[in-house]
Design an enzyme around this catalytic site. Sequence first.
Site, mmCIF file in Angstrom:
data_model
loop_
_atom_site.group_PDB
_atom_site.id
_atom_site.type_symbol
_atom_site.label_atom_id
_atom_site.label_comp_id
_atom_site.label_asym_id
_atom_site.label_seq_id
_atom_site.Cartn_x
_atom_site.Cartn_y
_atom_site.Cartn_z
ATOM 1 N N LYS A 242 0.830 -1.192 0.000
ATOM 2 C CA LYS A 242 0.000 0.000 0.000
ATOM 3 C C LYS A 242 0.868 1.246 0.000
ATOM 4 C CE LYS A 242 -3.960 -2.136 0.214
ATOM 5 N NZ LYS A 242 -4.992 -2.018 -0.827
ATOM 6 N N ASP B 100 -0.460 0.141 -4.338
ATOM 7 C CA ASP B 100 -1.902 0.426 -4.326
ATOM 8 C C ASP B 100 -2.169 1.656 -3.476
ATOM 9 O OD1 ASP B 100 -4.660 0.383 -4.231
ATOM 10 O OD2 ASP B 100 -4.822 -1.669 -3.482
ATOM 11 N N ASN C 52 -5.269 3.250 -3.228
ATOM 12 C CA ASN C 52 -6.669 3.348 -2.798
ATOM 13 C C ASN C 52 -7.264 4.753 -2.989
ATOM 14 O OD1 ASN C 52 -5.575 0.861 -0.929
ATOM 15 N ND2 ASN C 52 -7.677 0.568 -1.587
ATOM 16 N N GLU D 152 -1.871 0.947 -8.552
ATOM 17 C CA GLU D 152 -3.323 0.722 -8.477
ATOM 18 C C GLU D 152 -4.029 1.887 -7.787
ATOM 19 O OE1 GLU D 152 -4.195 -3.231 -7.186
ATOM 20 O OE2 GLU D 152 -5.920 -2.603 -5.975
ATOM 21 N N GLU E 168 -11.561 -1.642 -8.743
ATOM 22 C CA GLU E 168 -12.276 -2.194 -7.591
ATOM 23 C C GLU E 168 -13.419 -1.308 -7.121
ATOM 24 O OE1 GLU E 168 -8.667 -2.199 -4.907
ATOM 25 O OE2 GLU E 168 -10.153 -1.543 -3.463
ATOM 26 N N HIS F 293 -9.860 -7.730 -8.781
ATOM 27 C CA HIS F 293 -9.807 -7.347 -7.372
ATOM 28 C C HIS F 293 -10.616 -8.368 -6.591
ATOM 29 C CE1 HIS F 293 -11.606 -5.330 -3.793
ATOM 30 N NE2 HIS F 293 -10.342 -5.036 -3.605
ATOM 31 N N GLU G 160 -5.356 -11.550 -6.997
ATOM 32 C CA GLU G 160 -5.052 -11.069 -5.648
ATOM 33 C C GLU G 160 -5.342 -12.142 -4.586
ATOM 34 O OE1 GLU G 160 -7.318 -7.525 -4.580
ATOM 35 O OE2 GLU G 160 -5.698 -6.988 -3.199
HETATM 36 C C1 0YR Z 1 -9.202 -2.920 2.789
HETATM 37 N N1 0YR Z 1 -7.199 -4.441 -2.608
HETATM 38 C C2 0YR Z 1 -7.644 -3.437 -1.893
HETATM 39 C C3 0YR Z 1 -9.385 -3.474 1.434
HETATM 40 C C4 0YR Z 1 -8.352 -3.888 -0.663
HETATM 41 C C5 0YR Z 1 -8.567 -2.834 0.342
HETATM 42 O O1 0YR Z 1 -9.772 -1.661 2.859
HETATM 43 O O2 0YR Z 1 -10.710 -3.339 1.038
HETATM 44 O O3 0YR Z 1 -7.366 -2.337 0.783
HETATM 45 O O4 0YR Z 1 -9.608 -4.392 -1.049
HETATM 46 O O5 0YR Z 1 -7.478 -2.310 -2.242
HETATM 47 O O6 0YR Z 1 -6.603 -4.264 -3.745
HETATM 48 MG MG MG Z 2 -6.810 -2.165 -4.281
#
Ligand code: 0YR
Ligand code: MG
Length: 370
Positions: free
Chosen positions: A173, A201, A203, A227, A253, A303, A325
């Site tokens: 992350k 990633d 998010n 990502e 996702e 995802h 994943e």
């Molecule tokens: C935890 N995967 C993600 C999870 C995950 C998230 O919040 O939902 O980190 O699903 O981004 O690629």
């Molecule tokens: Mg993700």
Amino acid sequence: MKIKSVRPFILHVPVTGSQIADSTHSISHWGVVGAQIESDDGLTGYGFTGTHAHLPSDQLITRCIETCHAPLLIGEDAGDINRLWQKLARNSALQWVGRAGVVTLSHAAIDLALWDLKAKAAGQPLWKLLGGQVRDKVRAYNTDIGWLSITDDKLVEGAQRAVEQGFTGLKIKVGSTVERDLRRLASVRKAIGPDVTLAIDGNGKWDLPTCQRFCRVAQEFDVFWFEEPLWHDDVKSHAQLARATPIPVALGEQLYTVDAFSEFIAQQAIAWVQPDVTRLAGLTEVLRVCETAHAFHLPVAPHAGDMSQVHVHLSYAHSACEVLEFIPWIKDCFTEPAEVVDGYFRRPELPGASTTPTPAAWAQFRQATG
Ligand code: 0YR
Ligand code: MG
């Protein structure tokens, strides 16, 4: 095979350790929120979506299943998956209140339960029903080693351990600060060597200037993909970032329709396509995304909101699915867990979609549906 009953359920399953965090979420449990569909010949199909185990919002989904979707399904032929998809997705009242979010997540659970039921009725694992296997094995990448809540030392240790276990792909992350995330990326790359794919990633946390600044340095570390670098619906900025950096952009996702994917593809804003059968309206809609990606020669890396229970079937069967994943949180709740052996997902063998919970998980993790 007629549909006799449609019943919602909620399971809340603990995550690894006691809490994990990415740039935008911090959670202690994963929600398995879905539908149990019983047919008149005595079979039961299970389908679900994945959530952050927030009971009030989980109960919006179960209420949608119970009061809006179930009445449209009772008495119907359970094998008519395509027609029932249209009946739910093109229902004018439901379409008015949601073409994304609660209505779609609820539809995902229904669609997956119907696929599970169909595969059980055929006595076959789902991947066979999807046309049979296209590859000998499905490569897994490990997301569970890379949370932002893991300290720098533990991050490197966990990455090394995963590689020793046989993983050839990892994801960490990012989305905290550029400096911290670059330091972590550099130390993981150094620890695992050049032969393991390493994705990142965000998010959806950062803005375009931050992503560009990060990528200028990050590209030295052979990043497999970046990502969700930017806000989920911002096609234009993803297209700009994709032009500005050699690091491939991945996302999907938080997209809910094939139309949303088509727009990112048309704008050349996406290199890795990441649909999720638990967030779009089930496998039926995700197959459309995979076919679209395939037509543009873009690889798919689903995802895993279902923690790969259904996606492993899709990945064995669809030629666009390159890598999948792996997060281990809920696998042991199912009669056939999504297991990784030596870095590859084991091919499911039991009839169905691997969505049937064990009696133990059912007893231990069940929550009130409202
Ligand atoms: C935890 N995967 C993600 C999870 C995950 C998230 O919040 O939902 O980190 O699903 O981004 O690629
Ligand atoms: Mg993700």
